[in-house]
Design a protein around this motif. Sequence first.
Motif, PDB file in Angstrom:
ATOM      1  N   PRO A  47     -27.035  61.337  81.660  1.00 52.91           N
ATOM      2  CA  PRO A  47     -28.485  61.154  81.784  1.00 52.91           C
ATOM      3  C   PRO A  47     -29.337  61.493  80.565  1.00 52.91           C
ATOM      4  O   PRO A  47     -30.457  61.015  80.452  1.00 52.91           O
ATOM      5  CB  PRO A  47     -28.856  62.076  82.950  1.00 52.91           C
ATOM      6  CG  PRO A  47     -27.781  63.130  82.955  1.00 52.91           C
ATOM      7  CD  PRO A  47     -26.533  62.415  82.537  1.00 52.91           C
ATOM      8  N   TYR A  48     -28.834  62.322  79.654  1.00 52.48           N
ATOM      9  CA  TYR A  48     -29.633  62.734  78.500  1.00 52.48           C
ATOM     10  C   TYR A  48     -29.024  62.172  77.211  1.00 52.48           C
ATOM     11  O   TYR A  48     -27.830  61.916  77.125  1.00 52.48           O
ATOM     12  CB  TYR A  48     -29.709  64.261  78.409  1.00 52.48           C
ATOM     13  CG  TYR A  48     -30.283  64.900  79.641  1.00 52.48           C
ATOM     14  CD1 TYR A  48     -31.653  64.848  79.906  1.00 52.48           C
ATOM     15  CD2 TYR A  48     -29.465  65.545  80.568  1.00 52.48           C
ATOM     16  CE1 TYR A  48     -32.183  65.417  81.050  1.00 52.48           C
ATOM     17  CE2 TYR A  48     -29.987  66.116  81.719  1.00 52.48           C
ATOM     18  CZ  TYR A  48     -31.347  66.044  81.957  1.00 52.48           C
ATOM     19  OH  TYR A  48     -31.877  66.601  83.094  1.00 52.48           O
ATOM     20  N   CYS A  49     -29.879  61.988  76.215  1.00 49.52           N
ATOM     21  CA  CYS A  49     -29.358  61.489  74.945  1.00 49.52           C
ATOM     22  C   CYS A  49     -30.225  61.945  73.784  1.00 49.52           C
ATOM     23  O   CYS A  49     -31.354  62.389  73.964  1.00 49.52           O
ATOM     24  CB  CYS A  49     -29.249  59.956  74.964  1.00 49.52           C
ATOM     25  SG  CYS A  49     -30.815  59.080  74.723  1.00 49.52           S
ATOM     26  N   MET A  50     -29.679  61.831  72.591  1.00 57.39           N
ATOM     27  CA  MET A  50     -30.426  62.002  71.349  1.00 57.39           C
ATOM     28  C   MET A  50     -29.876  60.991  70.360  1.00 57.39           C
ATOM     29  O   MET A  50     -28.731  60.547  70.469  1.00 57.39           O
ATOM     30  CB  MET A  50     -30.349  63.427  70.816  1.00 57.39           C
ATOM     31  CG  MET A  50     -28.978  63.907  70.439  1.00 57.39           C
ATOM     32  SD  MET A  50     -29.000  65.606  69.775  1.00 57.39           S
ATOM     33  CE  MET A  50     -29.472  66.548  71.210  1.00 57.39           C
ATOM     34  N   VAL A  53     -25.552  57.744  68.969  1.00 56.76           N
ATOM     35  CA  VAL A  53     -26.206  58.089  70.231  1.00 56.76           C
ATOM     36  C   VAL A  53     -25.339  59.127  70.927  1.00 56.76           C
ATOM     37  O   VAL A  53     -24.160  58.873  71.217  1.00 56.76           O
ATOM     38  CB  VAL A  53     -26.377  56.862  71.136  1.00 56.76           C
ATOM     39  CG1 VAL A  53     -27.241  57.222  72.343  1.00 56.76           C
ATOM     40  CG2 VAL A  53     -26.984  55.693  70.375  1.00 56.76           C
ATOM     41  N   PHE A  54     -25.906  60.306  71.182  1.00 50.92           N
ATOM     42  CA  PHE A  54     -25.194  61.383  71.860  1.00 50.92           C
ATOM     43  C   PHE A  54     -25.666  61.436  73.312  1.00 50.92           C
ATOM     44  O   PHE A  54     -26.814  61.795  73.590  1.00 50.92           O
ATOM     45  CB  PHE A  54     -25.471  62.727  71.180  1.00 50.92           C
ATOM     46  CG  PHE A  54     -24.900  62.836  69.798  1.00 50.92           C
ATOM     47  CD1 PHE A  54     -23.698  63.485  69.583  1.00 50.92           C
ATOM     48  CD2 PHE A  54     -25.561  62.279  68.705  1.00 50.92           C
ATOM     49  CE1 PHE A  54     -23.163  63.586  68.307  1.00 50.92           C
ATOM     50  CE2 PHE A  54     -25.033  62.377  67.425  1.00 50.92           C
ATOM     51  CZ  PHE A  54     -23.832  63.027  67.220  1.00 50.92           C
ATOM     52  N   PHE A  55     -24.795  61.068  74.245  1.00 49.57           N
ATOM     53  CA  PHE A  55     -25.101  61.169  75.674  1.00 49.57           C
ATOM     54  C   PHE A  55     -24.526  62.478  76.200  1.00 49.57           C
ATOM     55  O   PHE A  55     -23.411  62.877  75.831  1.00 49.57           O
ATOM     56  CB  PHE A  55     -24.478  59.999  76.437  1.00 49.57           C
ATOM     57  CG  PHE A  55     -25.102  58.667  76.136  1.00 49.57           C
ATOM     58  CD1 PHE A  55     -26.309  58.298  76.718  1.00 49.57           C
ATOM     59  CD2 PHE A  55     -24.482  57.777  75.274  1.00 49.57           C
ATOM     60  CE1 PHE A  55     -26.889  57.075  76.437  1.00 49.57           C
ATOM     61  CE2 PHE A  55     -25.051  56.543  74.993  1.00 49.57           C
ATOM     62  CZ  PHE A  55     -26.261  56.192  75.572  1.00 49.57           C
ATOM     63  N   SER A  56     -25.279  63.161  77.062  1.00 51.94           N
ATOM     64  CA  SER A  56     -24.826  64.460  77.563  1.00 51.94           C
ATOM     65  C   SER A  56     -25.289  64.680  78.995  1.00 51.94           C
ATOM     66  O   SER A  56     -26.213  64.017  79.474  1.00 51.94           O
ATOM     67  CB  SER A  56     -25.347  65.594  76.668  1.00 51.94           C
ATOM     68  OG  SER A  56     -26.766  65.585  76.624  1.00 51.94           O
TER      69      SER A  56
END
Length: 206
Positions: free
Chosen positions: A50-53, A101-104
Motif C-alpha cells: 500500500p505505501y511507496c516512495m 519505486v519502493f513498495f512497502s
Amino acid sequence: MTRWMKAVAVVALGAVGCTQEQKPATAKRAELKTAGGSTMEIIPAEGQLPYCMLFTVSEKGIIRQLTMTRENRSIKCDAGKRIYNSSFRVPVEEGTVKAYVFFSDQRIQAGSVAQQLYDLRDKPRLTAMDFRLPGSVSVEMLEFTPKPGGEPVTGAVVGTTDIEGSAEGSQTEEAEVEEQQDVAPPKVTPPPNGGGSGLTATDGAR
C-alpha cells in the motif's frame, strides 16, 4: 542408441522446449508513462503493497527524491493512480534516469533509502534484497530518457541537499510540493548561476 531410446530423447527435448516457451514474463509492479518531452508519470499496478516512495538516479549520479512530504516517509499509493498524483520533469541534460519505486507494507523513512541508493550507485540493477529496510518491501526499476519539449511546468520548488556522508558532487534533490513554506531542508545550496532547479512535480500534487 536404440530406436526406443532415440524416441524418448526426442520427447524429452520437446517437453523442455515447450516449458521454456510457456514461461510467463515477470509482471511489472508499476508502469511509466511519458507525459510529454521530459515529463513522466508512474502508475502502480494491481496487487502492490500500500505505501511507496519514488527516487530517480541519473547517468551523472544525481539522486532525486520525488515523493517528498513533511514527515519524509513513504506515501499511500493506489493501483491505477499516478504516484503523488503528479507528473515529474527530468532534466534533459542528465540523460536516461533509473526510476526506483519502493513498495512497502509500512511507511519507511526516506533518508535511509536515499543513503543506501548512494552506497549502491555502481550496481547495475537493484532489488529489495540489496536494501536494509523494515517490514515487507518490493522494488521496481523503470528507465526514462527525457527529451526536449513538453508543456511548461509550474508550481513547485525543489531544494538541493547533500546526502550526509556522500562524496563531493553527489546530491539528492527533493521534490517538495506539500506546504513547502513550512519545510526547511537542511544545508540548502542555491542552484548554479541563479537558475531554477531541474526537477518539478506538477498537476495536482498533494
